[in-house]
Design an enzyme around this catalytic site. Structure first.
Site, PDB file in Angstrom:
ATOM      1  N   LEU A  85      -5.558 -12.585   1.953  1.00  0.00           N
ATOM      2  CA  LEU A  85      -6.038 -13.036  -0.141  1.00  0.00           C
ATOM      3  C   LEU A  85      -5.863 -12.828  -1.279  1.00  0.00           C
ATOM      4  CD1 LEU A  85      -9.913 -12.998   1.735  1.00  0.00           C
ATOM      5  CD2 LEU A  85      -8.173 -14.971   1.994  1.00  0.00           C
ATOM      6  N   GLY A  90      -4.605  -8.283   2.893  1.00  0.00           N
ATOM      7  CA  GLY A  90      -3.504  -7.903   1.863  1.00  0.00           C
ATOM      8  C   GLY A  90      -3.505 -10.586   2.134  1.00  0.00           C
ATOM      9  N   TYR A 104     -10.938   7.632  20.798  1.00  0.00           N
ATOM     10  CA  TYR A 104      -9.983   7.472  19.833  1.00  0.00           C
ATOM     11  C   TYR A 104      -8.854   8.509  20.766  1.00  0.00           C
ATOM     12  CZ  TYR A 104      -6.418   8.221  16.753  1.00  0.00           C
ATOM     13  OH  TYR A 104      -4.988   7.769  15.350  1.00  0.00           O
ATOM     14  N   GLY A 161       0.810  -1.029   0.210  1.00  0.00           N
ATOM     15  CA  GLY A 161      -0.096   0.437   0.179  1.00  0.00           C
ATOM     16  C   GLY A 161       0.940   1.226  -0.212  1.00  0.00           C
ATOM     17  N   GLY A 172       2.371   1.837   2.820  1.00  0.00           N
ATOM     18  CA  GLY A 172       3.420   1.672   4.112  1.00  0.00           C
ATOM     19  C   GLY A 172       2.833   2.571   5.462  1.00  0.00           C
ATOM     20  N   THR A 173       2.055   3.183   5.650  1.00  0.00           N
ATOM     21  CA  THR A 173       0.868   3.767   6.958  1.00  0.00           C
ATOM     22  C   THR A 173      -0.045   2.416   7.566  1.00  0.00           C
ATOM     23  OG1 THR A 173      -0.659   4.820   5.456  1.00  0.00           O
ATOM     24  CG2 THR A 173       0.778   6.520   4.781  1.00  0.00           C
ATOM     25  N   VAL A 199      -4.523  -9.090  -4.407  1.00  0.00           N
ATOM     26  CA  VAL A 199      -3.903  -7.922  -4.337  1.00  0.00           C
ATOM     27  C   VAL A 199      -4.877  -7.358  -5.031  1.00  0.00           C
ATOM     28  CG1 VAL A 199      -1.884  -6.682  -5.057  1.00  0.00           C
ATOM     29  CG2 VAL A 199      -1.398  -9.059  -4.279  1.00  0.00           C
ATOM     30  N   ILE A 200      -5.661  -6.201  -4.002  1.00  0.00           N
ATOM     31  CA  ILE A 200      -6.827  -5.504  -4.769  1.00  0.00           C
ATOM     32  C   ILE A 200      -6.148  -4.569  -5.788  1.00  0.00           C
ATOM     33  CG2 ILE A 200      -7.721  -3.596  -4.300  1.00  0.00           C
ATOM     34  CD1 ILE A 200      -7.922  -5.052  -1.565  1.00  0.00           C
TER      35      ILE A 200
END
Length: 530
Positions: free
Chosen positions: A264, A262, A449, A129, A131-132, A266-267
């Site tokens: 199942l 991730g 949060y 993605g 990487g976040t 790769v979208i």
């Protein structure tokens, strides 16, 4: 692969946004006073040239070699996500878990070829993605029988491929980041308006895979609400769902891909429901003498069917951390937006409900009808701080400060007890400052949060951080909250997720994993064990 503006290889965002020494000294004095620890002394980050990496264990076959790189820069920048533990390890210069190779496919055919090679050669594939991830979701960990691991980066698949203005939908590639999506939709007068805190760097595929929460505090709270169909490549073949406004045809195939993290497939692309760009806006900042009264007002507004875009309640510590002015112990930031109609009646009714619970709004609402962004003063200040917060966390790590967040959702009847239990557990475990805000609100409950800060002796940060997180997470789970509202499961939340989900569902998820990824190469250890 390099980008024009250099990214911080160990921390958040762009390298040139890391504050200089004098700025960090000033920050160290402020945060030290807040934590009662005295002035905090900045430490120097590592030099990239000084990072040592293990030798790659694998190499791609020659027909695929052009699709990726084993260069140190690529491996370093795909080693960690951007949670506290990731940033601390990066700051310490620890990149021992770097992937063996980083792939940058440009087409679906490239991805299919990579998956075929990795399945045959027993090589782990971790979709990256942007990487976040803050929960360990992109860590390049090998499976139990894996020969090596590659990080799969879809940044080259970053286009809006098709726009259907009649249905207000757009087909977008999964590697597109937030700003690129908005820039490509703007000429059509459209917007997705999904703004997670990681908006600048995260990708559509990452949002879908983690069920990311976004801009809207009510109604359209997750990326789920915008997804019309998904295309995902799996080792067993193409997984493509039909594009429909709604369907009652059995369990939803989109739901299996949403939140799959991730494991199942790769979208690669999705059809998203988009909107006309807003013209009308209304906002207000409401102060309350106590957080509990603000929570009661947020509940009343959520249950009134007004559907504000922003209904963010923040406590006094959160106000202090973000420089938000208020004369109370809590402030509720309200915002409405529409492309179709003025919003005066909506904001007026929301303020009336807030007033019934002790809310004060001396400056009154702010209304705009020119399409320009505008909000009440407190909301504008908070919005700016919201997107700067990850940069602040990176700076705090260099001061030796533990700075992290966790979030949940619970029903309204459980919130008071959950809030008290989480506060007590986190403080007893060593949190020096603890702040709370509502990111989203629903008719049946809020999404609290929490942000916590703590001081720790050098070398003991991970142990102190783990103690605080585990204590707080145990408390929220025991009080009936979910392990995550929008940060995903990854590896960090895995022990609590195992207890939250029904056992038969775990069996079904394992069966889906075996069917779609027979060799178990995709992101092992996330969500389930194979």
């Amino acid at each position: 692969m390099s980008e024009q503006r250099a990214h911080n290889f160990w921390g958040w965002g762009y390298a040139d946004r890391f504050p200089d020494l004098d700025t960090r000294r000033g920050l160290g004095e402020q945060v030290g006073a807040l934590l009662g620890a005295g002035p905090l002394v900045p430490r120097d980050p590592p030099a990239r040239d000084a990072i040592t990496l293990p030798a790659p264990r694998i190499a791609p076959p020659s027909p695929l070699a052009h699709l990726g790189s084993a260069a140190p820069h690529d491996r370093i920048t795909h080693t960690h996500g951007r949670g506290y533990r990731d940033i601390l390890r990066g700051f310490r210069g620890d990149f021992a878990s770097a992937p063996d190779w980083v792939a940058y496919p440009a087409t679906e055919q490239d991805i299919e070829a990579l998956l075929a090679w990795c399945s045959q050669a027993r090589i782990t594939v971790v979709p990256f993605g942007g990487g976040t991830s803050v929960v360990g979701g992109v860590e390049p960990r090998r499976g139990p029988s894996s020969e090596g691991v590659i990080s799969l980066d879809l940044r080259r698949l970053d286009r809006v491929l098709d726009v259907d203005p009649l249905s207000r939908a757009a087909r977008i590639q999964a590697g597109a980041r937030g700003p690129a999506i908005e820039a490509q939709l703007a000429p059509h007068g459209l917007t997705l308006r999904h703004y997670p805190q990681s908006f600048e760097f995260s990708t559509l595929g990452g949002w879908i895979a983690t069920r990311a929460g976004g801009h809207f505090a009510t109604l359209h709270t997750h990326i789920d609400d915008f997804v019309s169909s998904i295309r995902m490549l799996t080792p067993a073949g193409v997984y493509a769902t039909p594009r429909l406004p709604a369907s009652g045809a059995g369990p939803s195939p989109d739901r299996l891909a949403l939140g799959s993290e991730g494991i199942l497939g790769v979208i690669t692309e999705a059809w998203l429901r988009v909107q006309a760009r807003p013209r009308y806006r209304a906002s207000a900042s409401v102060s309350f003498p106590a957080f509990a009264e603000g929570a009661a007002a947020a509940r009343a507004i959520a249950q009134a069917g007004l559907y504000p875009a922003n209904c963010r309640l923040i406590d006094r510590t959160e106000m202090l951390l973000n420089g938000v002015p208020s004369d109370g112990d809590a402030v509720l930031l309200l915002g409405f937006e529409s492309s179709d109609h003025p919003l005066g009646p909506w904001i007026d009714r929301a303020l009336a409900l807030a007033a019934e619970h002790g809310g004060r709004c001396p400056e009154g609402p702010r209304l705009r009808d020119d399409g320009a962004r505008g909000a009440a003063a407190a909301a504008s200040t908070y919005r700016e701080s919201f997107f700067q917060a990850p940069y602040l966390q990176t700076a705090l790590v260099s001061l030796g400060v533990i700075a992290d967040t966790f979030e949940t959702a619970c029903t309204w009847d459980r919130f008071e007890a959950l809030h008290a239990a989480v506060q007590a557990a986190a403080r007893e475990a060593g949190a020096g400052a603890l702040a709370c805000r509502f990111t989203h609100v629903y008719p049946d409950g809020p999404a609290p949060y929490y942000t916590f800060l703590a001081a720790a002796p050098p070398g003991e940060e991970i142990e102190r951080w783990t103690a605080i997180r585990n204590a707080a997470t145990d408390a929220l789970a025991a009080a009936g909250g979910t392990i995550t509202h929008h940060h995903a499961v990854g590896r960090l939340h895995r022990p609590w997720y195992d207890r939250e989900r029904p056992d038969p569902f775990a069996l079904a998820l394992r069966a889906a994993k075996r069917a779609l990824d027979p060799q178990g190469i995709l992101n092992p250890g996330v969500l389930i064990d194979v």
